[in-house]
Motif scaffolding. Structure first.
Motif, PDB file in Angstrom:
ATOM      1  N   LEU A  11      24.538 -48.347  29.915  1.00 45.13           N
ATOM      2  CA  LEU A  11      25.346 -49.794  30.136  1.00 45.13           C
ATOM      3  C   LEU A  11      25.332 -50.337  28.587  1.00 45.13           C
ATOM      4  O   LEU A  11      26.638 -50.748  28.328  1.00 45.13           O
ATOM      5  CB  LEU A  11      24.685 -50.648  30.674  1.00 45.13           C
ATOM      6  CG  LEU A  11      24.977 -52.112  30.876  1.00 45.13           C
ATOM      7  CD1 LEU A  11      26.740 -52.250  31.627  1.00 45.13           C
ATOM      8  CD2 LEU A  11      24.199 -53.078  31.663  1.00 45.13           C
ATOM      9  N   LEU A  12      24.534 -50.115  27.818  1.00 45.02           N
ATOM     10  CA  LEU A  12      24.676 -50.747  26.314  1.00 45.02           C
ATOM     11  C   LEU A  12      25.781 -49.763  25.744  1.00 45.02           C
ATOM     12  O   LEU A  12      26.688 -50.566  25.093  1.00 45.02           O
ATOM     13  CB  LEU A  12      23.462 -50.302  25.730  1.00 45.02           C
ATOM     14  CG  LEU A  12      23.250 -51.045  24.268  1.00 45.02           C
ATOM     15  CD1 LEU A  12      23.416 -52.686  24.474  1.00 45.02           C
ATOM     16  CD2 LEU A  12      21.729 -51.152  23.745  1.00 45.02           C
ATOM     17  N   GLY A  13      25.694 -48.617  25.914  1.00 46.10           N
ATOM     18  CA  GLY A  13      26.890 -47.787  25.168  1.00 46.10           C
ATOM     19  C   GLY A  13      28.116 -48.143  25.682  1.00 46.10           C
ATOM     20  O   GLY A  13      29.137 -47.957  24.949  1.00 46.10           O
ATOM     21  N   TYR A  14      28.417 -48.686  26.887  1.00 45.76           N
ATOM     22  CA  TYR A  14      29.857 -48.832  27.398  1.00 45.76           C
ATOM     23  C   TYR A  14      29.995 -50.121  27.103  1.00 45.76           C
ATOM     24  O   TYR A  14      31.293 -50.252  26.581  1.00 45.76           O
ATOM     25  CB  TYR A  14      29.710 -48.801  29.052  1.00 45.76           C
ATOM     26  CG  TYR A  14      29.701 -47.700  29.792  1.00 45.76           C
ATOM     27  CD1 TYR A  14      30.692 -46.504  29.458  1.00 45.76           C
ATOM     28  CD2 TYR A  14      28.825 -47.532  30.777  1.00 45.76           C
ATOM     29  CE1 TYR A  14      30.411 -45.323  30.061  1.00 45.76           C
ATOM     30  CE2 TYR A  14      28.746 -46.356  31.775  1.00 45.76           C
ATOM     31  CZ  TYR A  14      29.559 -45.155  31.232  1.00 45.76           C
ATOM     32  OH  TYR A  14      29.730 -44.114  31.846  1.00 45.76           O
ATOM     33  N   ALA A  18      33.588 -50.823  24.860  1.00 49.28           N
ATOM     34  CA  ALA A  18      34.360 -51.920  25.373  1.00 49.28           C
ATOM     35  C   ALA A  18      34.548 -52.858  24.212  1.00 49.28           C
ATOM     36  O   ALA A  18      35.996 -53.245  23.702  1.00 49.28           O
ATOM     37  CB  ALA A  18      33.853 -52.618  26.538  1.00 49.28           C
ATOM     38  N   ALA A  19      33.579 -53.239  23.358  1.00 54.33           N
ATOM     39  CA  ALA A  19      33.566 -54.085  22.404  1.00 54.33           C
ATOM     40  C   ALA A  19      34.547 -53.574  21.226  1.00 54.33           C
ATOM     41  O   ALA A  19      35.522 -54.186  20.581  1.00 54.33           O
ATOM     42  CB  ALA A  19      32.349 -54.846  21.693  1.00 54.33           C
ATOM     43  N   ALA A  20      34.299 -52.312  20.908  1.00 53.12           N
ATOM     44  CA  ALA A  20      35.167 -51.754  19.813  1.00 53.12           C
ATOM     45  C   ALA A  20      36.609 -51.594  20.160  1.00 53.12           C
ATOM     46  O   ALA A  20      37.571 -51.724  19.409  1.00 53.12           O
ATOM     47  CB  ALA A  20      34.653 -50.135  19.519  1.00 53.12           C
TER      48      ALA A  20
END
Length: 166
Positions: A11-14, A18-20
């Motif tokens: 989830l943190l990776g997603y 998404a932020a990038a």
């Protein structure tokens, strides 16, 4: 690592991806926004008050919000901007939304109290190279430190205001 730990990392990776992507879209959409404001730029609010955004930004960051009465996304962002205007300096620009009375009536009917400049001919938006609504610029000490277009969450706007101080 257990199943929940792996899910959290995934989830943190997603969220990072998404932020990038969101950051990349903002950079692409707003790459023509000027980086500094001219000192002599003074605009007039609907109330007839002269406003020097550059001068105002010397004391604290200024949130410059471009919106329109005809914008389908603005009704989701405007209440957040209005809420922030209680604690931050907010100047809004009504882009091609009609005459002063029409803009004032729109603000009143939507219970929006932020300071507003009517850009009925789009001259101010052209000065800032803004063509998309809603667009939020954060200005600190004469410099545009952040530019974002489209839906922006309250935490996203607060983070941009906070980061503009560094």
């Amino acid at each position: 690592m257990n199943k929940w730990g792996l899910r959290f990392i995934k989830l943190l990776g997603y969220l990072v991806v998404a932020a990038a992507i969101a950051f990349g879209v903002d950079v692409y959409r707003n790459n023509n926004v000027p980086t500094t404001l001219p000192d002599e730029l003074t605009l007039t609010s609907l109330a007839g008050e002269p406003l020097s955004i550059a001068k105002m930004s010397e004391e604290e960051p200024v949130l410059l919000y471009f919106w329109a009465t005809w914008c389908p996304v603005c009704p989701t962002v405007s209440p957040t901007v209005d809420w922030l205007s209680d604690d931050y300096t907010v100047i809004s620009v009504a882009l091609r939304s009609g005459h002063d009375k029409k803009v004032s009536a729109y603000l009143q009917s939507n219970q929006l109290d932020f300071t507003t400049i009517n850009d009925d001919r789009g001259q101010i938006s052209r000065l800032f190279n803004v063509g998309v609504t809603p667009t939020i610029l954060i200005i600190n000490n004469h410099k545009v430190t952040s530019a974002t277009s489209g839906f922006t969450s309250p935490p996203g706007i607060l983070a941009r205001l906070w980061l503009s101080k560094f």
